[in-house]
Design an enzyme around this catalytic site. Structure first.
Site, PDB file in Angstrom:
ATOM      1  N   GLU A  49     107.853  23.719  80.051  1.00 28.11           N
ATOM      2  CA  GLU A  49     109.044  24.439  80.504  1.00 28.11           C
ATOM      3  C   GLU A  49     108.752  25.009  81.879  1.00 28.11           C
ATOM      4  OE1 GLU A  49     111.219  25.737  76.322  1.00 28.11           O
ATOM      5  OE2 GLU A  49     110.504  27.304  77.667  1.00 28.11           O
ATOM      6  N   ASP A  60     114.374  38.506  81.198  1.00 31.40           N
ATOM      7  CA  ASP A  60     112.922  38.462  81.294  1.00 31.40           C
ATOM      8  C   ASP A  60     112.304  39.844  81.429  1.00 31.40           C
ATOM      9  OD1 ASP A  60     112.011  35.635  81.281  1.00 31.40           O
ATOM     10  OD2 ASP A  60     113.521  35.477  82.856  1.00 31.40           O
TER      11      ASP A  60
END
Lengths: 267, 406
Positions: A49, A60
């Site tokens: 990824e 995040d």
């Protein structure tokens, strides 16, 4: 068959689970990323990824926020990330690469333009964190038209009705977010994950990757007992950050973490 | 005003999936989807519940002090020498700005949904103060995210929030301003979604926030419409309001959307000037994209990264804007202009000296544009300006520009 599907099929035949590292492209500098991707594959990664840096990574935690900031200092754009995938593909025609990021940089390129460029570069799937299937009609069509998998998130809060809708909309694999929180959150509850995955499997035969909060080889092993894939990001990005002043060591040191996880998962 | 759209239908937006034309929507990570649809269902039920509405109206009357006056600024109008300027005095609300209309409404939603903790993001600190205020009154735990740069330039409001019992969390990531505070509040909400209600401060973010914030703020426009009719016997010729995220503007505009003769003008922060790039005017100089849960006009670079903004007023210093404004602009129903820092500062001084009313620097942008517009209008025309907040919080900024340490 897509690279992602054949990857999971091969792993299934071998009785193994996928190990899926996440790194932010261009962190801490663009030259590091492609050698690092190769090193991760050598250490036992099955799918990569590759994070597309964004100025406002809302989902995040601080570790990946800072990775985005480091990459953006080098002005790493989505088109530069595609270029990295193209370079990676010169030596590796097999390992699936999934782009993970936010919608706005894609909006600038346009959905069709992005999808055809990504496919040409050798990207296999796209996970757009802030794009639930309800908003992804045109985007999903553009990906499908170019043979790319559209990978969606499932969360502990996802209702049963939505699980079905999301699984029907996606392809490749589904990404189960193991904790309520941002990336790099505190450790996860494997039992709770196992129960939720049982529910998800009522609605799909797609492989299920589990991520968020997996930071050790033990956790990777525990999750691999219940999931089809183990996704690790923040623990790798932390190591990358620690070596920002000694970048030549990054591929070796980061790959060592993956090798340890691979060994634990295979044991 | 000509528009190719059905105004009555436009007033009914958003559609069932939260869109205003191509704008709005719900662009968030999966963890929040359930909470947002739960909030939407709760709100759809409560907004037509007479008990909820009665409680909201009662709080607005007895706690906020509504209705706020519509004040004919006769001396300012004479000085400008054109249209009659009326000020909608949201600065007289409890806590000093329009923000409290929304926090009262959302705190009631928090109460009805049984969440013991509220969080908020804030730029100038007005929404943070308004959130801390309602949290104190309802006995809710309250944490406010504020960009570290804004913490520095809005010290007075930071201290007010602390006195009210809220915790102010400075946000050091990104550009250290409002957009980063919003990111951080979203991250908190993802983590604590079970026990936390997120009080968003402007008519932006994922559906249903742009709708519900607008509905709570629309009391401004409903009152102004009635007051203008009562005082002058007719509707205003134009409405003027400043636009950061755009909650005070949409609150004033929305009840007038169907009144085709009423022009609506949103005033963005021109900063050092649109040509310099140092501004916060996405509707005037940005383009559509996706940020903070909605599709709207944004300030971004060629690669789709959000860029830093500048405005003398922290409350307008935001790279996005509420999605309903984006649609009103594209549909041609509202117009959007920019006023520079200097022009806003001049308007601050003029209104203070001519009317004895000290406006917030955000609201000073609207006053500045209203003065420009009024000068070119007839004496029998009427301009309603939303005086969205009072200027006490900006004394430090103004004094600093004057070279005085307060």
């Amino acid at each position: 068959m897509s690279r992602i599907n054949s990857c999971f099929e091969k792993l299934g035949q071998q009785g193994r689970k996928a190990l899926i590292p996440y790194i932010t492209a261009g962190d801490p500098s663009p030259a590091v990323s492609v050698p690092l991707m190769h090193a991760l594959v050598e250490a036992g990664a099955d799918i990569i990824e590759l994070g597309v840096p964004f100025s406002d990574p809302m989902a995040d935690g601080p570790v990946i926020q800072l990775a985005c900031e480091r990459a953006l200092e080098h002005n790493v754009r989505l088109v530069d990330v595609l270029e990295m995938v193209r370079e990676f593909r010169q030596k590796d025609g097999e390992t699936p690469v999934v782009l993970m990021g936010y919608l706005n940089p894609v909006e600038v390129l346009g959905y069709d333009n992005f999808a055809s460029q990504a496919a040409a570069a050798g990207v296999d799937g796209v996970l757009t964190v802030d794009l639930p299937p309800e908003e992804a009609g045109e985007f999903g069509e553009a990906l499908r038209a170019n043979g790319l998998d559209c990978i969606y998130l499932l969360a502990p809060t996802t209702t049963e009705q939505r699980i079905q809708h999301i699984c029907d909309s996606g392809s490749g694999y589904v990404y189960y977010v193991s904790v309520k929180g941002v990336t790099g959150s505190a450790s996860l509850d494997v039992q709770a994950v196992a129960e939720k995955l049982d529910l998800v499997r009522k609605y799909t035969d797609m492989p299920i990757g589990v991520g968020f909060g997996i930071g050790t080889a033990e956790a990777a092993k525990a999750v691999s007992a219940v999931a089809d894939g183990v996704i690790v990001g923040s623990v790798l990005v932390k190591q990358i950050a620690a070596l920002a002043d000694d970048q030549e060591k990054i591929p070796e040191k980061v790959a060592a973490i993956i090798a340890e996880m691979r060994a634990a998962m295979n044991a | 005003m000509s528009t190719k759209f059905d105004l009555a239908a436009m007033k009914e937006l958003p559609d069932s999936s939260g869109h205003f034309g191509p704008y709005g929507g719900r662009f968030v990570s999966e963890t929040l989807m359930a909470a947002l649809s739960q909030l939407e269902q709760t709100y759809e039920k409560l907004k037509n519940d007479p008990d909820f509405q009665a409680e909201f109206d009662k709080d607005l009357a007895y706690y906020v002090g509504r209705p706020s006056p519509l004040y004919h600024a006769e001396r300012l109008s004479r000085e400008v020498g054109g249209a009659q300027i009326y000020l909608k005095r949201e600065d007289l609300n409890h806590t000093g700005a329009h923000k409290v209309n929304n926090t009262i409404g959302q705190a009631l939603l928090a109460k009805y949904t049984g969440k013991p903790r509220v969080i908020a993001e804030t730029g100038a600190g007005q929404h943070g103060v308004a959130s801390a205020t309602v949290a104190a009154r309802l006995g809710l735990e309250c944490q406010v995210y504020m960009g570290a740069e804004d913490v520095e330039r809005q010290k007075l409001n930071v201290y007010r929030m602390k006195l009210l019992g809220a915790e102010v969390i400075p946000v050091e990531s990104g550009t250290r301003t409002l957009k980063d505070a919003l990111n951080e509040a979203m991250r908190d909400w993802v983590t604590n979604v079970d026990n936390t209600f997120y009080i968003i401060g402007t008519a932006a973010g994922p559906h249903p926030y742009p709708m519900l914030v607008r509905d709570f703020q629309a009391v401004i426009g409903r009152e102004a419409r009635q007051q203008c009719l009562a005082q002058t016997g007719r509707l205003p010729d134009a409405l003027v309001a400043c636009v950061g995220g755009g909650s005070n503007a949409i609150g004033l505009f929305h009840p007038f959307i169907g009144d085709e003769t009423v022009r609506m003008i949103g005033v963005e922060a021109g900063g050092h000037g649109l040509e310099t790039g140092a501004h916060a005017a996405p509707l005037c100089a940005g383009r559509p994209g996706v940020l903070h849960g909605n599709r709207t006009y944004l300030m971004e670079d060629d690669a789709g990264q959000i860029i830093g903004t500048h405005s003398v007023s922290a409350g307008l210093d935001y790279p996005g804007v509420g999605p309903e404004h984006a649609w009103l602009k594209d549909a041609g129903r509202a117009e959007y202009v920019a006023i520079n820092d200097d022009e806003a500062m001049n308007a601050f001084r003029t209104l203070t000296q001519v009317e004895g009313i000290m406006p917030a620097l955000e609201s000073s942008h609207a006053v500045a544009h209203a003065m420009k517009m009024a000068a070119d209008m007839d004496k029998d025309q009427i301009l309603v300006v939303n005086l969205s907040g009072r200027g006490d919080k900006d004394i430090h900024t103004v004094a600093q520009i004057d070279g005085i340490i307060v």
